[in-house]
Design an enzyme around this catalytic site. Structure first.
Site, PDB file in Angstrom:
ATOM      1  N   SER A   1     -24.990   5.436  14.424  1.00 42.82           N
ATOM      2  CA  SER A   1     -26.151   4.437  14.573  1.00 42.82           C
ATOM      3  C   SER A   1     -25.796   3.271  14.303  1.00 42.82           C
ATOM      4  O   SER A   1     -25.109   2.871  13.544  1.00 42.82           O
ATOM      5  CB  SER A   1     -27.253   5.144  13.746  1.00 42.82           C
ATOM      6  OG  SER A   1     -28.331   3.937  13.581  1.00 42.82           O
TER       7      SER A   1
ATOM      8  N   LYS B   1     -24.062   8.395   9.168  1.00 44.30           N
ATOM      9  CA  LYS B   1     -23.688   8.023  10.612  1.00 44.30           C
ATOM     10  C   LYS B   1     -22.355   7.272  10.735  1.00 44.30           C
ATOM     11  O   LYS B   1     -21.640   7.661  11.586  1.00 44.30           O
ATOM     12  CB  LYS B   1     -24.875   7.103  11.028  1.00 44.30           C
ATOM     13  CG  LYS B   1     -26.133   7.841  11.362  1.00 44.30           C
ATOM     14  CD  LYS B   1     -25.916   8.824  12.365  1.00 44.30           C
ATOM     15  CE  LYS B   1     -27.338   9.332  12.919  1.00 44.30           C
ATOM     16  NZ  LYS B   1     -26.979  10.569  13.673  1.00 44.30           N
TER      17      LYS B   1
ATOM     18  N   TYR C   1     -28.789   7.057   5.595  1.00 39.41           N
ATOM     19  CA  TYR C   1     -28.514   7.562   7.112  1.00 39.41           C
ATOM     20  C   TYR C   1     -27.214   6.645   7.424  1.00 39.41           C
ATOM     21  O   TYR C   1     -26.389   7.121   8.252  1.00 39.41           O
ATOM     22  CB  TYR C   1     -29.832   6.939   7.722  1.00 39.41           C
ATOM     23  CG  TYR C   1     -29.692   7.005   9.253  1.00 39.41           C
ATOM     24  CD1 TYR C   1     -29.997   8.402   9.858  1.00 39.41           C
ATOM     25  CD2 TYR C   1     -29.856   6.117   9.991  1.00 39.41           C
ATOM     26  CE1 TYR C   1     -30.015   8.656  11.150  1.00 39.41           C
ATOM     27  CE2 TYR C   1     -30.081   6.261  11.401  1.00 39.41           C
ATOM     28  CZ  TYR C   1     -30.066   7.257  12.018  1.00 39.41           C
ATOM     29  OH  TYR C   1     -30.015   7.849  13.208  1.00 39.41           O
TER      30      TYR C   1
HETATM   31  N1  LIG Z   1     -33.712   6.805  19.136  1.00 42.44           N
HETATM   32  C1  LIG Z   1     -32.826   6.059  18.604  1.00 42.44           C
HETATM   33  O1  LIG Z   1     -32.798   4.666  18.888  1.00 42.44           O
HETATM   34  C2  LIG Z   1     -31.626   6.164  17.751  1.00 42.44           C
HETATM   35  C3  LIG Z   1     -30.723   5.237  17.471  1.00 42.44           C
HETATM   36  C4  LIG Z   1     -29.477   5.693  16.498  1.00 42.44           C
HETATM   37  C5  LIG Z   1     -29.145   6.943  16.296  1.00 42.44           C
HETATM   38  N2  LIG Z   1     -29.916   7.893  16.849  1.00 42.44           N
HETATM   39  C6  LIG Z   1     -29.610   9.259  16.689  1.00 42.44           C
HETATM   40  O2  LIG Z   1     -29.738   9.878  17.975  1.00 42.44           O
HETATM   41  C7  LIG Z   1     -29.743  11.484  17.712  1.00 42.44           C
HETATM   42  C8  LIG Z   1     -31.087  11.744  18.554  1.00 42.44           C
HETATM   43  O3  LIG Z   1     -32.133  11.001  18.128  1.00 42.44           O
HETATM   44  P1  LIG Z   1     -33.519  10.904  18.792  1.00 42.44           P
HETATM   45  O4  LIG Z   1     -34.049   9.664  18.843  1.00 42.44           O
HETATM   46  O5  LIG Z   1     -33.500  11.919  20.000  1.00 42.44           O
HETATM   47  O6  LIG Z   1     -34.572  11.718  17.798  1.00 42.44           O
HETATM   48  P2  LIG Z   1     -35.302  13.107  17.743  1.00 42.44           P
HETATM   49  O7  LIG Z   1     -36.086  13.138  16.256  1.00 42.44           O
HETATM   50  O8  LIG Z   1     -36.473  12.699  18.888  1.00 42.44           O
HETATM   51  O9  LIG Z   1     -34.454  14.322  18.125  1.00 42.44           O
HETATM   52  C9  LIG Z   1     -33.830  14.837  17.203  1.00 42.44           C
HETATM   53  C10 LIG Z   1     -33.801  16.224  17.056  1.00 42.44           C
HETATM   54  O10 LIG Z   1     -33.234  16.919  16.132  1.00 42.44           O
HETATM   55  C11 LIG Z   1     -33.683  17.866  15.657  1.00 42.44           C
HETATM   56  N3  LIG Z   1     -33.137  18.623  14.168  1.00 42.44           N
HETATM   57  C12 LIG Z   1     -33.203  17.881  13.162  1.00 42.44           C
HETATM   58  N4  LIG Z   1     -32.716  18.552  12.095  1.00 42.44           N
HETATM   59  C13 LIG Z   1     -32.159  19.705  12.756  1.00 42.44           C
HETATM   60  C14 LIG Z   1     -31.470  20.578  12.183  1.00 42.44           C
HETATM   61  N5  LIG Z   1     -31.191  20.755  10.959  1.00 42.44           N
HETATM   62  N6  LIG Z   1     -30.846  21.511  13.258  1.00 42.44           N
HETATM   63  C15 LIG Z   1     -30.971  21.381  14.674  1.00 42.44           C
HETATM   64  N7  LIG Z   1     -31.926  20.448  15.005  1.00 42.44           N
HETATM   65  C16 LIG Z   1     -32.350  19.468  14.136  1.00 42.44           C
HETATM   66  C17 LIG Z   1     -34.891  17.733  15.652  1.00 42.44           C
HETATM   67  O11 LIG Z   1     -35.907  18.838  15.424  1.00 42.44           O
HETATM   68  C18 LIG Z   1     -35.335  16.803  16.891  1.00 42.44           C
HETATM   69  O12 LIG Z   1     -35.865  17.540  17.948  1.00 42.44           O
HETATM   70  C19 LIG Z   1     -29.969  11.550  16.249  1.00 42.44           C
HETATM   71  O13 LIG Z   1     -28.551  11.893  15.663  1.00 42.44           O
HETATM   72  C20 LIG Z   1     -30.194  10.064  15.746  1.00 42.44           C
HETATM   73  O14 LIG Z   1     -29.926   9.843  14.299  1.00 42.44           O
HETATM   74  C21 LIG Z   1     -31.122   7.692  17.589  1.00 42.44           C
END
Ligand SMILES: NC(=O)c1ccc[n+]([C@@H]2O[C@H](COP(=O)([O-])OP(=O)(O)OC[C@H]3O[C@@H](n4cnc5c(N)ncnc54)[C@H](O)[C@@H]3O)[C@@H](O)[C@H]2O)c1
Length: 307
Positions: free
Chosen positions: A152, A169, A165
């Site tokens: 991230s 990350k 976090y």
């Molecule tokens: N959306 C962004 O802008 C952004 C930015 C930086 C990093 N990220 C990273 O990208 C990835 C996806 O994020 P997103 O935005 O789609 O988030 P989201 O919350 O929509 O999806 C994440 C999914 O992970 C699942 N999850 C959580 N804990 C879990 C576990 N212990 N076992 C199995 N599944 C689990 C949740 O149920 C959820 O469906 C994450 O790692 C997040 O940290 C996202």
């Protein structure tokens, strides 16, 4: 026929019940991959067991192949079970995308360590818990495999209230550098994506950030990240040990470099270092391939043959 097709390739995507992981799973399945859609199915506060199955069913209804898996990535048993699901169903694993993630924002001064443990388990330890059995299975296959971790901007660049976090990350970036080295001879390529997309996670962001996600609309859809996942999970993947920032259809490599720096001369002191501080912090810089590259670079800058 798409050039980057995945016919018969088995791909595991964690946290794929919604958001970015779901977009990966759908696009990979559309390109012929056999997909394990993993998700714990927990909404931010309450459990919803059907997230992974809903996403997998959606893929099957669109003509693709997918099975769901509800194990947590946050324990060694869960990690093993997720990989086993792929092996039991299709007998192999060609790519793993560790995408599941959670945030538990709080300033460092006020952080209860439960929030540290929870965030480390899902965002960092899971890369070991799911990654190790996948890596072992890939090593045992002739063809190797692809692993894509998720970092991230909060870890790469820092963000207020996200020390837990951000540290987790950034941990996967360190892991990826070593795993790329350890996997090289078995054709296992390991990369990292820092996505930026509108999702359930970002809907819970601070007010200013949430406004940005709303105004950007479809520009920041999770689907805009998927082309990078396709490329990095494909057998023709041109990259290993690298990290990419992605969002809104933009893709950029994250670069770690050493500046040419300043070498103190005999007798020079901290005051001389201060006088030359600009040279230490800016100016020309070079990428170093791995830890063994630091000593030769310093030797070169010092004008000596070797240490
Ligand atoms: N959306 C962004 O802008 C952004 C930015 C930086 C990093 N990220 C990273 O990208 C990835 C996806 O994020 P997103 O935005 O789609 O988030 P989201 O919350 O929509 O999806 C994440 C999914 O992970 C699942 N999850 C959580 N804990 C879990 C576990 N212990 N076992 C199995 N599944 C689990 C949740 O149920 C959820 O469906 C994450 O790692 C997040 O940290 C996202």
């Amino acid at each position: 026929m798409a050039q980057l097709e995945f016919n018969g390739q088995v791909v595991v995507v964690t946290g794929a019940g919604q958001g970015i992981g779901r977009a990966y799973a759908r696009e990979l399945a559309r390109r012929g991959a056999l997909v394990v859609v993993n998700d714990l199915g927990a909404a931010q506060d309450l459990a919803d067991e059907t997230l992974a199955e809903l996403a997998a069913r959606e893929i099957r209804e669109a003509g693709g192949q997918a099975v769901s898996d509800g194990n947590t990535v946050a324990t060694p048993e869960g990690g093993r079970a997720i990989v086993q699901r792929a092996l039991d169903t299709w007998g192999r694993i060609d790519a793993l995308i560790c995408n599941a993630g959670i945030v538990r924002d709080v300033t460092f001064a006020k952080m209860p360590f439960e929030k540290l443990d929870a965030v480390l388990a899902v965002n960092l330890c899971a890369a070991f818990y799911v990654g190790q059995p996948a890596f072992q299975a890939m090593k045992a296959q002739e063809t190797g495999g692809r692993i894509l971790f998720t970092t991230s901007a909060s870890g790469l660049f820092g963000n207020f209230g996200q020390s837990n976090y951000g540290a987790a990350k950034m941990g996967v970036v360190g892991l990826s550098r070593t795993l790329a080295i350890e996997g090289a001879k078995n054709n296992i390529k390991v990369n990292v994506v820092a996505p930026w997309a509108s999702s359930r996670m970002t809907r819970g962001a601070s007010d200013a950030a949430a406004d940005l996600y709303t105004s950007a609309g479809d520009m920041l859809s999770p689907e805009k990240i998927a082309p990078l996942a396709v490329l990095l999970c494909h057998s023709s993947c041109p990259s290993t040990g690298q990290t990419y920032q992605a969002g809104a259809g933009m893709f950029s490599r994250v670069v770690t470099q050493l500046t040419h720096g300043y070498a103190l001369k005999e007798g020079e002191t901290a005051e001389d270092l201060l006088r030359n501080w600009d040279t230490v912090v800016s100016g020309p810089a070079r990428e170093i391939a791995n830890a063994q590259g630091v000593a030769p670079f310093f030797a070169e800058r010092l004008g000596i043959k070797a240490f």
